[in-house]
Scaffold this motif. Structure first.
Motif, short mmCIF file in Angstrom:
data_model
loop_
_atom_site.label_atom_id
_atom_site.label_comp_id
_atom_site.label_asym_id
_atom_site.label_seq_id
_atom_site.Cartn_x
_atom_site.Cartn_y
_atom_site.Cartn_z
N ASN A 243 4.94 5.01 -4.17
CA ASN A 243 3.92 4.55 -5.10
C ASN A 243 4.44 3.58 -6.15
O ASN A 243 3.72 3.24 -7.09
CB ASN A 243 3.25 5.74 -5.81
CG ASN A 243 4.26 6.60 -6.55
OD1 ASN A 243 5.40 6.18 -6.79
ND2 ASN A 243 3.87 7.81 -6.91
N LYS B 127 0.84 -1.19 0.00
CA LYS B 127 0.00 0.00 0.00
C LYS B 127 0.88 1.24 0.00
O LYS B 127 2.04 1.20 0.40
CB LYS B 127 -0.92 0.01 1.22
CG LYS B 127 -1.93 -1.14 1.23
CD LYS B 127 -2.81 -1.07 2.47
CE LYS B 127 -3.83 -2.21 2.47
NZ LYS B 127 -4.70 -2.15 3.68
N ARG B 128 0.32 2.35 -0.41
CA ARG B 128 1.06 3.60 -0.44
C ARG B 128 1.30 4.08 0.99
O ARG B 128 0.49 3.86 1.89
CB ARG B 128 0.29 4.66 -1.22
CG ARG B 128 0.03 4.26 -2.67
CD ARG B 128 -0.84 5.28 -3.36
NE ARG B 128 -0.14 6.55 -3.55
CZ ARG B 128 -0.71 7.65 -4.03
NH1 ARG B 128 -1.99 7.62 -4.36
NH2 ARG B 128 -0.01 8.75 -4.19
N THR C 130 3.10 -1.07 -8.57
CA THR C 130 2.69 0.33 -8.69
C THR C 130 1.38 0.50 -7.95
O THR C 130 0.77 -0.49 -7.50
CB THR C 130 2.51 0.75 -10.16
OG1 THR C 130 1.52 -0.08 -10.75
CG2 THR C 130 3.83 0.61 -10.92
N ARG C 131 0.94 1.74 -7.78
CA ARG C 131 -0.29 1.97 -7.04
C ARG C 131 -1.45 1.21 -7.67
O ARG C 131 -1.58 1.11 -8.89
CB ARG C 131 -0.59 3.46 -6.98
CG ARG C 131 -0.72 4.10 -8.32
CD ARG C 131 -0.84 5.59 -8.18
NE ARG C 131 -0.97 6.24 -9.47
CZ ARG C 131 -1.04 7.55 -9.63
NH1 ARG C 131 -0.98 8.34 -8.58
NH2 ARG C 131 -1.16 8.07 -10.83
N THR D 24 5.70 10.39 -1.35
CA THR D 24 4.73 9.31 -1.20
C THR D 24 5.16 8.10 -2.02
O THR D 24 5.32 8.18 -3.24
CB THR D 24 3.32 9.75 -1.65
OG1 THR D 24 2.90 10.86 -0.85
CG2 THR D 24 2.31 8.62 -1.49
#
Length: 314
Positions: A288, A188-189, A303-304, A286
């Motif tokens: 990501n 998760k981010r 990736t997100r 952040t």
């Protein structure tokens, strides 16, 4: 009577000698004269010289001597390329593997860091940017003084390493990429906070790096991600990441083992107002994306996640 016997005996010896000589003449060839032997040796010597001359003329020409600079060793080459030394020997069929988090600083973060890095370049004029290894502050190279922070050459992208750079064979690529994607599937981010300036030195101790270290926000998450990569490396018999790893992004480098650079890091921490409790946030980012570089090919690992639960490929 005695005279007759003496005559007969003498005559018999003469005949025997004649017969023996005849046998010797028939049994071997006549010996050549000394002058004939010398002529044969001279002919043989001339023939050998002609053969050697033909061989020399038929052989390819010798290559010219290498430039003298090439014979001086690798010192000049190392200086030109920033004393970069391979961590492992180059072998055909091997590919360098590195797993990392790409970091692109926002314009706000870059403007906040620029004056701090300008001070660093004044303290260490030989600092080099990670962007194509250009001078961190080109004004120092030209002998001019640049008062603007725009002179500072920040890289477009930095990275947080999650693994060592190690060699792998071509048949291991698919397995490693597949396992990494499986390990990182549920990520998760989260926010990453860079809290202080630090100095790191490469394994060969030829270059030192001025870096922003993560000491608080994002530190536990990165540690867990390092463990995920280590699990995959262990299954493929690859060297694991450093124990007690200190996640960071390197922003500049200089030659040497880092003794002088550590004093610069201390000065920058004072200049930036970094406190001992580790609560200072110089800039943030952040998380990501996780990438894996193998040779010249970059593989997206995570990736997100989209609203459909499918990882987007970069």
């Amino acid at each position: 009577m005695d005279a007759l016997q003496l005559y007969l005996s003498s005559d018999s010896d003469s005949e025997a000698s004649t017969v023996a000589v005849g046998k010797r003449k028939r049994g071997r060839s006549p010996q050549p004269h000394l002058s004939d032997m010398g002529l044969q040796e001279e002919c043989s010597r001339q023939q050998e010289e002609r053969s050697a001359e033909n061989c020399r003329s038929a052989s390819p020409p010798r290559l010219p001597s290498p430039p003298k600079d090439l014979l001086k060793g690798n010192d000049q080459s190392l200086q030109t390329h920033g004393l970069r030394v391979r961590s492992f020997p180059h072998i055909d069929g091997n590919f360098a593997l590195h797993v990392y988090i790409p970091v692109v600083l926002s314009s706000i973060a870059r403007s906040k860091l620029a004056p701090i890095l300008k001070k660093a370049s004044n303290l260490v004029p030989q600092l080099q940017s990670l962007e194509n290894d250009v001078p961190f502050n080109p004004a120092h190279k030209s002998g001019n003084e640049c008062s603007s922070v725009d002179c500072i050459k920040l890289a477009k992208e930095y990275h947080i390493s999650l693994s060592r750079t190690v060699p792998i064979r071509i048949y291991q690529i698919d397995s490693i990429v597949s396992m990494l994607r499986h390990k990182f599937y549920n990520q998760k981010r989260y926010s990453i906070e860079f809290g202080k300036w630090a100095v790191f030195v490469n394994d060969e101790r030829t270059r030192s790096f001025l870096a922003l270290e993560i000491v608080n926000g994002g530190f536990p998450e990165i540690q867990r991600q390092v463990c995920l990569v280590n699990d995959v490396y262990k299954l493929h018999d690859l060297p694991l990441y450093y124990k007690n790893a200190r996640p960071h992004i390197s922003v500049a480098w200089a030659l040497g083992n880092g003794d002088g650079m550590r004093k610069v890091a201390e000065e920058l921490n004072k200049f930036s107002g970094v406190t001992e409790n580790g609560l200072t946030v110089l800039c943030s980012f952040t998380f990501n994306k996780v990438l894996c570089k193998i040779g010249q090919q970059v593989y997206p690992i995570w990736t997100r996640v989209t609203q459909h639960g499918i990882a987007k490929s970069s």
